[in-house]
Structure formats: structure tokens, C-alpha cells
Scaffold this motif. Structure first.
Motif, mmCIF file in Angstrom:
data_model
loop_
_atom_site.group_PDB
_atom_site.id
_atom_site.type_symbol
_atom_site.label_atom_id
_atom_site.label_comp_id
_atom_site.label_asym_id
_atom_site.label_seq_id
_atom_site.Cartn_x
_atom_site.Cartn_y
_atom_site.Cartn_z
ATOM 1 N N THR A 1 38.900 41.027 46.031
ATOM 2 C CA THR A 1 39.775 41.406 44.910
ATOM 3 C C THR A 1 38.958 41.842 43.692
ATOM 4 N N PHE A 2 37.925 41.085 43.338
ATOM 5 C CA PHE A 2 37.098 41.458 42.194
ATOM 6 C C PHE A 2 36.309 42.743 42.475
ATOM 7 N N VAL B 1 37.343 45.326 44.316
ATOM 8 C CA VAL B 1 38.294 46.437 44.128
ATOM 9 C C VAL B 1 38.580 46.637 42.644
ATOM 10 N N LEU B 2 38.701 45.552 41.908
ATOM 11 C CA LEU B 2 38.950 45.638 40.462
ATOM 12 C C LEU B 2 37.812 46.362 39.745
ATOM 13 N N ASP C 1 38.551 36.251 49.794
ATOM 14 C CA ASP C 1 39.656 36.997 49.193
ATOM 15 C C ASP C 1 39.379 37.296 47.724
ATOM 16 N N LEU C 2 38.864 36.326 46.992
ATOM 17 C CA LEU C 2 38.554 36.545 45.573
ATOM 18 C C LEU C 2 37.437 37.583 45.400
#
Length: 167
Positions: free
Chosen positions: A106-107, A109-110, A102-103
Motif C-alpha cells: 500500500t505504501f 503504491v502511494l 499489505d502495508l
């Protein structure tokens, strides 16, 4: 694999620590007493078990008072264990893998949003005209050779033509 729940707060308050293991609808309680014959009492019921571990099959998630005692010592605990029949048990490695994945997503996409936004901001035109919002332009100025100038003083009866000085 069973989920082990230790009750450290109760252990700090009473100076003892029960060990509670939950697996599906089965709850296993381990008494902190080690010597002697152990007598169990669960909300008014005295089971026949004299062992250190007591197993509750098909627990219905209702809160109960549990106590284990020998001839001279007694330890009590309030048990409020939530159990379910269709639960999936996850080990620590699976939970860690889910969190790390998940992390990373998320990173990713960021970083993607950052670089896409950064590239759009840098493009500009060489002219002074603004991009995006269209500005209204005033009507074009007519050719001054064909323009008639009038100069009026105090009223329209005292006007003359400015260029040719004709009246």
C-alpha cells in the motif's frame, strides 16, 4: 495448533475464567475448579468425564450451556463456539507477515502515485496559451490599409467615408 479463546468477560462477571480451545470441529473446555472430582453438565447431558478438561468432538456450532461442579462449587458458562471442518488455522507469525506485506504494498503504491503526480504538475509552457483545453481564437484582423471606415450620424443618409473624406 489450536486456537485458544479465553473468556475474560465471563471471568470478570463470575470471578472465574473458563479456558476454551477450538481446533477444527473439536472444542476443549477447561474448568476453573482445581480440586476434587469434577462433574460436567452440557445442556441436560451429564458426561462420564471427571477430569478438569472436557473435550467435545464434532461440535455442531449450536449454542450450549456448560457447567462444571464439585461437591460445593458450581460454575456455568454459555458456549457459542463457531467451528468448521475446512478451516485453516494461522499462527500469529503468518498473520503478522500478511499485514506487514499489505502495508508495504500500500505504501509503495502511494509513493508511486505521489511521484508520478508531482512530475506531471511541474511542466508548463513559456507562452501565455493554456495547455489542455483549446481556446477559440477570434478571426484575424484585416489589414487596416484596405479597411473602409463609415461614420454615420443619426441615420444612414448622413454617412461619409472617414479616411478620404469622400461622399
Amino acid at each position: 495448533m489450536s486456537l485458544e479463546l479465553s473468556l475474560p468477560l465471563l471471568g470478570l462477571l463470575l470471578g472465574v475464567e473458563f479456558l476454551v480451545e477450538i481446533s477444527g470441529t473439536t472444542v476443549t473446555i477447561t474448568c476453573p475448579l482445581t480440586e476434587g472430582s469434577i462433574a460436567w453438565e452440557i445442556t441436560g447431558i451429564q458426561p462420564e468425564s471427571k477430569e478438569r478438561k472436557y473435550v467435545i468432538e464434532n461440535h455442531d456450532s449450536s449454542p450450549t450451556n456448560v457447567s462444571c461442579s464439585t461437591d460445593d462449587k458450581k460454575h456455568e458458562m454459555y458456549l457459542n463456539a463457531r467451528v468448521c471442518t475446512n478451516c485453516e488455522e494461522l499462527d500469529a507469525l503468518a498473520v503478522t507477515g500478511i499485514i506487514v506485506a499489505d502495508l508495504l504494498i500500500t505504501f509503495g503504491v502511494l509513493i508511486l502515485v505521489y511521484y508520478c503526480g508531482k512530475n506531471r504538475k511541474g511542466k508548463g509552457s513559456t507562452g501565455s496559451r493554456l495547455q489542455g483545453q483549446k481556446m477559440q481564437r477570434p478571426p484575424p484582423v484585416p489589414n487596416p490599409d484596405y479597411e473602409v471606415w463609415r461614420f454615420c450620424i443619426f441615420s444612414t443618409s448622413l454617412c461619409w467615408l472617414g479616411r478620404d473624406s469622400q461622399s
